[in-house]
Enzyme design. Structure first.
Site, PDB file in Angstrom:
ATOM      1  N   ARG A  31      10.037  15.849  -4.092  1.00 18.22           N
ATOM      2  CA  ARG A  31      11.149  15.383  -3.380  1.00 18.22           C
ATOM      3  C   ARG A  31      11.697  16.394  -2.413  1.00 18.22           C
ATOM      4  O   ARG A  31      11.682  17.475  -2.443  1.00 18.22           O
ATOM      5  CB  ARG A  31      12.067  15.444  -4.659  1.00 18.22           C
ATOM      6  N   SER A 116       7.860  24.242  -9.697  1.00 17.75           N
ATOM      7  CA  SER A 116       8.030  24.290 -11.229  1.00 17.75           C
ATOM      8  C   SER A 116       6.669  24.758 -12.040  1.00 17.75           C
ATOM      9  O   SER A 116       6.354  23.879 -12.963  1.00 17.75           O
ATOM     10  CB  SER A 116       8.653  23.027 -11.761  1.00 17.75           C
ATOM     11  N   ASP A 169      15.166  26.138 -11.129  1.00 13.20           N
ATOM     12  CA  ASP A 169      16.225  25.000 -11.161  1.00 13.20           C
ATOM     13  C   ASP A 169      17.291  25.513 -11.881  1.00 13.20           C
ATOM     14  O   ASP A 169      18.544  25.085 -11.752  1.00 13.20           O
ATOM     15  CB  ASP A 169      15.572  23.577 -11.810  1.00 13.20           C
TER      16      ASP A 169
END
Length: 497
Positions: A31, A116, A169
């Site tokens: 993204r 991640s 995050d």
């Protein structure tokens, strides 16, 4: 706990302006986000998702990162590049031209990478990949600096973007909430997984050793509290927890997470229900009947627990204009959910008494999760000097920021959608730190830490870079990696592979 230094050394207050980018890679899609900060504690977000093929996941790492760079380029080209890469409000002396002779700060758009996968982070803009997870196995990547891999791809393609930060995050959640609320000391995820990041005095971060970054000030620490107490010496472990852990993909790791996160709560409840179904000499639930969903590992989703609670409370799709709905009618709604979601072919196999038992079991499982979540929040408040443990007999030192608001940013499906989760957290927090401190804890949603929060990290990184070159943050650069590879973090990272 791992307690990983993030090298993020300031927090936005909502007055900043500018346009920043974030690139979020962590699964089937990547993204690209563009965040425009308006300076009034609000921002606007524009984003686009791009598919990551199996060939990219398993091919050469340069091919993967070239694709990441191309995706950013496509995003900027399709919608037009931000009109101001570095806002004047963040430039020294209020002008772009005065930033530095190095035009990488003035002509390149700052971007933060949310990556991640397990990395050993040694600076805000540097982190070495330790292992791939989630189906990725790109070649020649292990041991490489992922920020450099991305920046090299931008440079090869002459894309004027500078990767200034590597982001977690949870850190993003803290930054996002800080910007929209004017301040935040803790970001926490209570969803499919759980984690927390908080603002700590650098002098308390012993893992930095003698690194220049340990000189002074504050730094956000990524606790990785999901791996707390993997020995289970303190956690209230039951046979149902042990069964879940034994059958999981990472036995004896992420213990705390397995008690409180949405990924596991349904499985804990399923194990309890099966024990009652299989009770001997007489079944205690559903007349001894079961269903394929109940018989299958992970067959009971945590979302079903939430729906059962909504049916009992008469909220969500069960909202009624009728006041004071009788318990029997509410149990009828609960039974309907059980029959439908668990797949009972014959509704008569689920009595109202069965529905009440299931409701109570689901409530107990989630209540325990909310209470333990509050323990994590309380621990941060005590660690940072903003609270004392209620009932402590030790002499109480003055509280830090006494009488002031304590900002906590949270994200995740449990805290956002599960009925009573936050209220139960607050009740427990009140019991742990006292009513006065709890009343000052401002818990607010911090949406999209991996996107909007990451872009805010690009803002923080740029401010640190400018300040460093002006001599304000001369200690930011890390001369050699600090000592952060404890046994706990190494075991945690190994468990993810």
């Amino acid at each position: 706990m791992a307690m990983i230094p993030t090298f993020v050394k300031s927090v936005p207050d909502g007055s900043e302006t500018g346009t920043f980018l974030a690139l979020d890679l962590g699964g089937t899609n990547l993204r690209v986000c563009e965040v425009t900060l308006h300076g009034n504690k609000s921002f606007s977000l524009r984003q686009q998702k791009y598919k990551v093929s199996e060939a990219l996941k398993t091919g050469e790492v340069t091919t993967l990162f070239d694709y990441l760079a191309d995706s950013v380029d496509t995003f900027l080209t399709d919608s037009g590049s931000p009109s101001s890469a570095i806002p004047p409000s963040l430039a020294p002396n209020g002008s772009h031209s005065s930033i530095l002779q190095d035009d990488s700060y003035s002509s390149h758009i700052p971007l933060a990478l949310t990556f991640s996968f397990p990395v050993e982070q040694t600076a805000l803009d540097s982190g070495t990949l330790l292992t791939w997870t989630k189906g990725f196995s790109a070649k020649n990547a292990i041991g490489k600096d992922v920020v450099k891999l991305l920046q090299d791809a931008f440079d090869r393609k002459h894309i004027h973007v500078r990767c200034v930060a590597l982001v977690n995050d949870t850190v993003g959640a803290l930054l996002s909430r800080a910007y929209t609320s004017g301040g935040c000391i803790l970001g926490a995820i209570f969803g499919t997984g759980t984690n927390g990041a908080y603002v700590e005095e650098v002098s308390n971060i012993t893992k930095l050793g003698n690194a220049p970054a340990a000189a002074e000030g504050y730094m956000i620490v990524n606790t990785e509290w999901g791996a707390f107490n993997n020995t289970r010496s303190a956690l209230p472990t039951t046979p149902y927890d042990n069964k879940l852990d034994r059958e999981s993909i990472n036995p004896r790791f992420q213990a705390f997470e397995k008690f409180i996160s949405g990924m596991y709560l349904g499985e804990i409840a399923r194990n309890i229900l099966l024990t009652l179904i299989d009770a001997s000499p007489k079944s205690l639930l559903f007349g001894g009947n079961s269903t394929p969903s109940l018989n299958k590992q992970w067959g009971l989703d945590s979302a079903v627990l939430s729906e059962i609670e909504e049916a009992w409370q008469g909220i969500g799709r069960f909202t009624s204009d009728q006041a004071g709905i009788p318990d029997q009618e509410k149990l009828n709604q609960v039974r309907d959910v059980i029959v439908q979601r668990l797949g009972f072919a014959d509704p008569s196999e689920v009595s109202l008494a069965d529905a009440d038992v299931v409701r109570q079991i689901c409530g107990i499982v989630v209540t325990r999760a909310a209470c333990l979540s509050a323990c994590a929040v309380a621990a941060i408040l005590v660690q940072t000097g903003r609270a004392h443990c209620a009932g402590s007999k030790a002499p109480a030192a003055p509280l830090r920021d006494e009488g002031k608001r304590i900002g906590v940013g949270v994200d995740g499906s449990l805290v956002e959608f599960y009925p009573r989760f936050e209220s139960t957290m607050r009740e427990t927090l009140r019991a742990l730190v006292g009513a006065e401190v709890e009343s000052r804890v401002d818990i607010g949603l911090a949406k999209d830490g991996s996107g909007a929060g990451a872009a805010l990290c690009a803002l923080v990184a740029h401010k640190q870079n400018v300040a460093k070159h002006q001599g304000v943050y001369s200690h930011d650069a890390v001369a050699g990696p600090p000592q952060i590879r404890s046994v706990e973090i190494y075991d945690y990272l190994t468990s993810l592979s």
